[in-house]
Design a protein around this motif. Sequence first.
Motif, PDB file in Angstrom:
ATOM      1  N   SER A 164       0.876  -1.503   0.181  1.00  0.00           N
ATOM      2  CA  SER A 164       0.235   0.207   0.038  1.00  0.00           C
ATOM      3  C   SER A 164       0.969   1.091  -0.242  1.00  0.00           C
ATOM      4  O   SER A 164       0.390   1.855  -0.602  1.00  0.00           O
ATOM      5  N   PHE A 191      -5.378   0.014   8.870  1.00  0.00           N
ATOM      6  CA  PHE A 191      -6.089  -0.746   7.802  1.00  0.00           C
ATOM      7  C   PHE A 191      -5.998  -1.901   9.722  1.00  0.00           C
ATOM      8  O   PHE A 191      -6.321  -1.732  10.490  1.00  0.00           O
ATOM      9  N   THR A 192      -7.458  -2.544   8.202  1.00  0.00           N
ATOM     10  CA  THR A 192      -8.547  -3.564   9.026  1.00  0.00           C
ATOM     11  C   THR A 192      -8.096  -4.988   8.085  1.00  0.00           C
ATOM     12  O   THR A 192      -7.717  -4.935   7.409  1.00  0.00           O
ATOM     13  N   ARG A 194      -8.918  -8.837   7.389  1.00  0.00           N
ATOM     14  CA  ARG A 194     -10.634 -10.409   7.555  1.00  0.00           C
ATOM     15  C   ARG A 194     -10.345 -11.279   7.068  1.00  0.00           C
ATOM     16  O   ARG A 194      -9.466 -10.895   5.652  1.00  0.00           O
ATOM     17  N   ASP A 215     -17.558   1.061   0.589  1.00  0.00           N
ATOM     18  CA  ASP A 215     -16.110  -0.107   2.050  1.00  0.00           C
ATOM     19  C   ASP A 215     -16.261   1.660   2.350  1.00  0.00           C
ATOM     20  O   ASP A 215     -16.185   2.923   1.795  1.00  0.00           O
ATOM     21  N   ASN A 217     -13.174   2.122   3.775  1.00  0.00           N
ATOM     22  CA  ASN A 217     -11.733   3.048   3.939  1.00  0.00           C
ATOM     23  C   ASN A 217     -11.334   3.430   2.117  1.00  0.00           C
ATOM     24  O   ASN A 217     -12.174   3.885   2.215  1.00  0.00           O
ATOM     25  N   THR A 220      -9.052  -0.421  -1.064  1.00  0.00           N
ATOM     26  CA  THR A 220      -9.316  -2.180  -0.587  1.00  0.00           C
ATOM     27  C   THR A 220      -8.314  -3.093  -1.219  1.00  0.00           C
ATOM     28  O   THR A 220      -8.756  -2.737  -2.914  1.00  0.00           O
ATOM     29  N   GLY A 254     -12.411   3.321  -1.094  1.00  0.00           N
ATOM     30  CA  GLY A 254     -13.770   3.267  -0.748  1.00  0.00           C
ATOM     31  C   GLY A 254     -14.463   4.338  -0.271  1.00  0.00           C
ATOM     32  O   GLY A 254     -13.751   5.971  -1.029  1.00  0.00           O
ATOM     33  N   SER A 267     -16.375   5.697  -4.416  1.00  0.00           N
ATOM     34  CA  SER A 267     -16.870   4.475  -3.460  1.00  0.00           C
ATOM     35  C   SER A 267     -18.129   3.711  -4.349  1.00  0.00           C
ATOM     36  O   SER A 267     -18.956   3.543  -4.177  1.00  0.00           O
ATOM     37  N   PRO A 284      -9.781  -9.872   2.468  1.00  0.00           N
ATOM     38  CA  PRO A 284      -9.695  -8.734   2.167  1.00  0.00           C
ATOM     39  C   PRO A 284      -8.665  -8.126   2.915  1.00  0.00           C
ATOM     40  O   PRO A 284      -9.112  -8.280   4.126  1.00  0.00           O
ATOM     41  N   PHE A 286      -8.456  -4.145   4.359  1.00  0.00           N
ATOM     42  CA  PHE A 286      -8.684  -3.149   4.222  1.00  0.00           C
ATOM     43  C   PHE A 286      -8.005  -1.294   4.319  1.00  0.00           C
ATOM     44  O   PHE A 286      -7.183  -1.522   5.349  1.00  0.00           O
TER      45      PHE A 286
END
Length: 341
Positions: A164, A191-192, A194, A215, A217, A220, A254, A267, A284, A286
């Motif tokens: 990123s 970040f998240t 999942r 999303d 954020n 993604t 997002g 988005s 994913p 995020f």
Amino acid sequence: MVASLSHGQARDRVADIPVIDLAPYMSGEPGALPHAAKELREALETIGFFIIINHGVPRELIAQTFAEAKRFHAQPMDVKTALRMNEHNNGYMAMGRYAVWTSDVNDNDKPDLNEAFFLRRERQPNDPLLQSGRLYVGPNRWPENLDGFRERVLQYTDAMDELSRQLMPICATALDLPPDYFDAAFAESQFTFRLSHYPPVAAEVNQFGIAPHTDANFLTFLAQTDVPGLQVRMPDGTWQDVPYIPDSYAVNSGDMMHRWTNGRFKSTPHRAVPPVGSDRYAIPFFLGPHIDTLIECLPTCQGPGRPPRFEPMTYDAYLHWWYKANYDASLQDDLDDTAGD
């Protein structure tokens, strides 16, 4: 081994969703940055989705992370519910407990048909944000009985965080900003990650693996698999399966990107349908900026006749609203009562 697929080869296989070959940019070829920025700008102004190839994330690391997702969700329900989601929205979320209720894409009135394990940036005990007690900055929850799980998952999130950061100059250049414009905001990204499991179950009317939504954020990144499920709403309003290209990532912008760019970058609504005949796993990533980043209209996205459309707000404030409205951790509180169902 890293993916090696030419832009032309991929383009022949994808009719509507742009494919961006990162190989020239990653190798530092002259002119590669403005070329990649032009492709990203066109994709996010028109569709809001694109696919990247030759991204540098090792194939073996991606496969290993999918294996960890499968290993986690293969555990007995009572083991998973012992890691139920905490107030930071880290941990296990059972199937049928949530959806993006705030979606303005669809009247989402039924819960989603997937289970997931969430985590964020792993922080050391002396980290000021962790010590602050603020929401959404940790701590993560980790299974104690899956040897190597934590180490392998963190290896993947480190690789995605690095990818990123490498893409930030492309995003900035696409917006006519200096290449380093976003560097400070994403030096410690929020970040998240999942690890999702979609079982092949029958959906009710207006029910989905993940219901139509956008999303929350910035960007993604979804590592692609050959089990279909992800669909994107195209500019003409039709829903289209995101085509599968081996060793690629499907990427979408997002709500934070949309707000920051004054609506210039989309988005785009997307959804996931339950798989048919076999389980589907998804991992994913995020990406958001530092939690205290102020999201206000970029200087290149406003001007005479184009005033800012959104009030400035911090990423933290947006997350507080979005998670409370959609992924309320308190809905997991009674999982012990249903662990044997």
